[in-house]
Design an enzyme around this catalytic site. Structure first.
Site, PDB file in Angstrom:
ATOM      1  N   ARG A 199      48.098 -23.126 -93.257  1.00 48.15           N
ATOM      2  CA  ARG A 199      47.118 -22.110 -93.609  1.00 48.15           C
ATOM      3  C   ARG A 199      47.710 -20.699 -93.658  1.00 48.15           C
ATOM      4  NH1 ARG A 199      41.983 -23.333 -90.207  1.00 48.15           N
ATOM      5  NH2 ARG A 199      43.639 -23.137 -88.718  1.00 48.15           N
ATOM      6  N   LYS A 214      49.839 -39.677 -84.230  1.00 51.18           N
ATOM      7  CA  LYS A 214      48.798 -40.003 -83.281  1.00 51.18           C
ATOM      8  C   LYS A 214      48.097 -38.707 -82.870  1.00 51.18           C
ATOM      9  CE  LYS A 214      49.723 -40.363 -78.819  1.00 51.18           C
ATOM     10  NZ  LYS A 214      50.123 -39.248 -77.951  1.00 51.18           N
ATOM     11  N   HIS A 270      56.345 -42.355 -81.777  1.00 52.13           N
ATOM     12  CA  HIS A 270      57.749 -41.947 -81.672  1.00 52.13           C
ATOM     13  C   HIS A 270      58.524 -42.793 -80.657  1.00 52.13           C
ATOM     14  CE1 HIS A 270      56.450 -39.453 -78.246  1.00 52.13           C
ATOM     15  NE2 HIS A 270      57.719 -39.356 -77.904  1.00 52.13           N
ATOM     16  N   GLU A 298      56.332 -38.894 -66.149  1.00 52.71           N
ATOM     17  CA  GLU A 298      56.720 -37.567 -66.636  1.00 52.71           C
ATOM     18  C   GLU A 298      56.589 -36.557 -65.506  1.00 52.71           C
ATOM     19  OE1 GLU A 298      55.538 -36.772 -70.967  1.00 52.71           O
ATOM     20  OE2 GLU A 298      53.758 -37.693 -70.101  1.00 52.71           O
ATOM     21  N   HIS A 309      52.075 -45.781 -76.875  1.00 53.01           N
ATOM     22  CA  HIS A 309      53.471 -45.937 -76.455  1.00 53.01           C
ATOM     23  C   HIS A 309      53.700 -47.157 -75.546  1.00 53.01           C
ATOM     24  CE1 HIS A 309      53.784 -42.131 -78.313  1.00 53.01           C
ATOM     25  NE2 HIS A 309      53.515 -41.368 -77.276  1.00 53.01           N
TER      26      HIS A 309
HETATM   27  C1  BG6 Z   1      53.217 -37.857 -76.508  1.00 52.83           C
HETATM   28  C2  BG6 Z   1      52.075 -37.568 -75.589  1.00 52.83           C
HETATM   29  O1  BG6 Z   1      52.830 -38.799 -77.489  1.00 52.83           O
HETATM   30  O2  BG6 Z   1      54.310 -38.378 -75.768  1.00 52.83           O
HETATM   31  C3  BG6 Z   1      52.506 -36.578 -74.512  1.00 52.83           C
HETATM   32  O3  BG6 Z   1      50.985 -37.025 -76.325  1.00 52.83           O
HETATM   33  C4  BG6 Z   1      53.743 -37.078 -73.803  1.00 52.83           C
HETATM   34  O4  BG6 Z   1      51.452 -36.357 -73.590  1.00 52.83           O
HETATM   35  C5  BG6 Z   1      54.826 -37.477 -74.795  1.00 52.83           C
HETATM   36  O5  BG6 Z   1      54.210 -36.050 -72.958  1.00 52.83           O
HETATM   37  C6  BG6 Z   1      55.988 -38.157 -74.099  1.00 52.83           C
HETATM   38  O6  BG6 Z   1      57.048 -38.326 -74.998  1.00 52.83           O
HETATM   39  P1  BG6 Z   1      58.560 -38.374 -74.509  1.00 52.83           P
HETATM   40  O7  BG6 Z   1      59.328 -38.701 -75.739  1.00 52.83           O
HETATM   41  O8  BG6 Z   1      58.864 -37.031 -73.944  1.00 52.83           O
HETATM   42  O9  BG6 Z   1      58.625 -39.438 -73.463  1.00 52.83           O
END
Ligand code: BG6
Length: 483
Positions: free
Chosen positions: A46, A144, A174, A212, A236
């Site tokens: 935008r 997502k 991912h 995390e 994931h």
């Molecule tokens: C994302 C989530 O898809 O994956 C996040 O929305 C998360 O909340 C992240 O922190 C984790 O990805 P990675 O690659 O850092 O393990």
């Protein structure tokens, strides 16, 4: 090897994901010689700016998030020269004509990355068609969250199917682009060693942990509506579960792999309420301002959303019936650590003295950090102490087994974007897979809502609520340490 000539349009080209992941990733592919000289990356968003303004923004983004590889200043200039920008209104008419003009012409792969809120997917798809850009060669990449339940995911699939065929739609998860995740398939299906043992007869249980240390950061509003179940488990962790549990596909091709994953999801048992533990992190003591508790972070003092979840499920098929799968993920935990652990059963009988010790074989597949695969085997403790057994790792840590200088670091996003250009959907989720995952997730979430379930508080920097430990302990098992 360079991929085919392409134009990649990034809707949301000024957004967080584009600046943090997509553009730095493309730059790394450019430096690796994979992006053809004539390929173009077209930011579409935008904000009013011209292509030069966009190039400056991308220069800054690469400075900030590029990390991990050295490059010549001239390489950055050359990459920036392949960028364009169109100010566009996804909900209106502005900018579409310019984009159409840019995309007209030479034969090349055309890909459109929808790095925007899912509520805009339909609008953008419709306009792409209206402006003649949604031909049957075009590819779209969607991020997502793909819906927030089965109903919304179905609606989204239906909308996209109005404009594109399934083989044009690349739904990104991912985690599927992570190096070790693919290595998991190489280990399972490239070795004779594991397959005969890969079932409920020899495997005691399987754990999947994605821990995390970060909190919800600036994503409080999204996260409070989502929670760990929707944000991490439905996609994931589910994908990891599929790859570890699926039958060997006939070949490493998109539909062969995705058919097998789908069968796993459909065979998942519903999760019983006492097999789920939800948690919410507390503030860091004496550092509340910097690391507030979950409710403060999401700006909702009464939030019942989980930032941690641990659950137990089973897969009802011949291979896995009776084998528990324990899944766990959370924010603000002790360490950043993602690992899949296959714990094998005890030997049926020990020929050694009681006090010799007894160990189980454990195969751990570590996604991050220190990616690698370790198999724990039992040996005799060296030395004169008689027959005492100890556990030693048979290690396949990348850092040691493979000279890191020989390995090109490829981030999940850049690998997946290159797969889009190559037209390879193996590492992308198919529409029916996403729906099946929601069909399993929905009743669990609905159960919490019906019971007004309140997540258990857990300490900042811990391994989650104590109930999570109990979930395994009452079955005589324990979680692998989060390190
Ligand atoms: C994302 C989530 O898809 O994956 C996040 O929305 C998360 O909340 C992240 O922190 C984790 O990805 P990675 O690659 O850092 O393990």
């Amino acid at each position: 090897i360079p991929v085919d000539l392409f134009d990649l349009v990034i809707f949301g080209g000024t957004g967080d994901l584009a600046r943090r992941k997509i553009l730095p990733g493309l730059f790394r592919r450019f430096c690796a010689g994979q992006m053809p000289d004539q390929a173009r990356v077209i930011g579409a968003a935008r904000s009013e700016m011209d292509s030069d303004g966009y190039r400056e923004m991308v220069r800054e983004a690469i400075g900030e998030f590029g990390g991990g590889h050295t490059f010549e200043p001239a390489q950055l200039e050359a990459f920036l020269g392949q960028l364009e920008y169109v100010a566009i209104d996804a909900l209106g008419e502005q900018g579409w004509k310019e984009l159409q003009a840019l995309m007209a012409g030479t034969e090349r792969v055309e890909a459109y990355y929808f790095s925007v809120a899912p509520s805009l997917f339909g609008e953008i798809a419709e306009r792409l068609q209206k402006w003649g850009m949604a031909d049957d060669q075009a590819r779209i990449v969607v991020e997502k969250p793909f819906g927030r339940d089965l109903e919304t995911a179905r609606a989204l699939n239906k909308t996209l199917a109005t404009y594109f065929n399934e083989d044009q739609i690349y739904r990104i998860d991912h985690y599927l682009g992570k190096e070790t995740v693919q290595n998991l398939m190489a280990v399972r299906f490239g070795n004779m060693l594991f397959e005969p043992l890969w079932n409920s007869q020899y495997v005691d249980h399987i754990q999947i942990t994605v821990a995390e240390t970060v909190g919800v950061g600036g994503r409080g509003e999204y996260y409070d509506k989502s929670g760990a179940m929707r944000d991490m488990v439905q996609n994931h962790l589910m994908q990891l579960l599929c790859l570890i549990a699926m039958e060997p596909p006939a070949r490493f091709s998109p539909d062969a792999v995705r058919d097998e994953k789908l069968k796993v999801i459909r065979a998942l048992e519903p999760v019983l309420p006492y097999h789920v533990v939800r948690g919410q992190y507390q503030a860091e003591p004496c550092n509340e301002a910097k690391n507030p508790g979950f409710r403060t972070a999401v700006g909702n003092p009464r939030s019942r959303t989980e930032s941690f979840i641990a659950l137990r499920t089973e897969i009802s098929n011949w291979r896995w019936a009776g084998t528990p799968f324990y899944l766990r993920t959370g924010k603000r935990m002790q360490a950043r650590s993602s690992e899949i652990t296959v714990v094998f059963k005890d030997t049926p009988h020990s020929i050694f003295a009681e006090d010799a010790g007894r160990h189980r074989n454990v195969l751990s597949i570590r996604l991050q950090p220190n990616e690698g695969i370790t198999l724990g085997v039992t040996i005799k403790e060296p030395g004169p102490g008689g027959m005492r057994l100890i556990d030693v790792p048979l290690d396949m840590s990348y850092a040691e087994a493979i000279n890191p200088d020989d390995v090109e670091h490829v981030d999940a996003y850049e690998r997946l974007i290159m797969d889009v250009i190559r037209g390879n959907q193996t590492l992308f989720m198919r529409g029916d897979e996403v729906e099946a995952a929601w069909a399993w997730t929905d009743p669990i979430i609905k159960g919490w809502e019906a019971r007004n379930d309140v997540p258990k508080p857990y300490d900042h920097g811990s391994t989650g609520p104590t109930d999570s430990t109990e979930l395994l302990r009452r079955e005589g098992r324990e979680w692998r340490q989060v390190t």
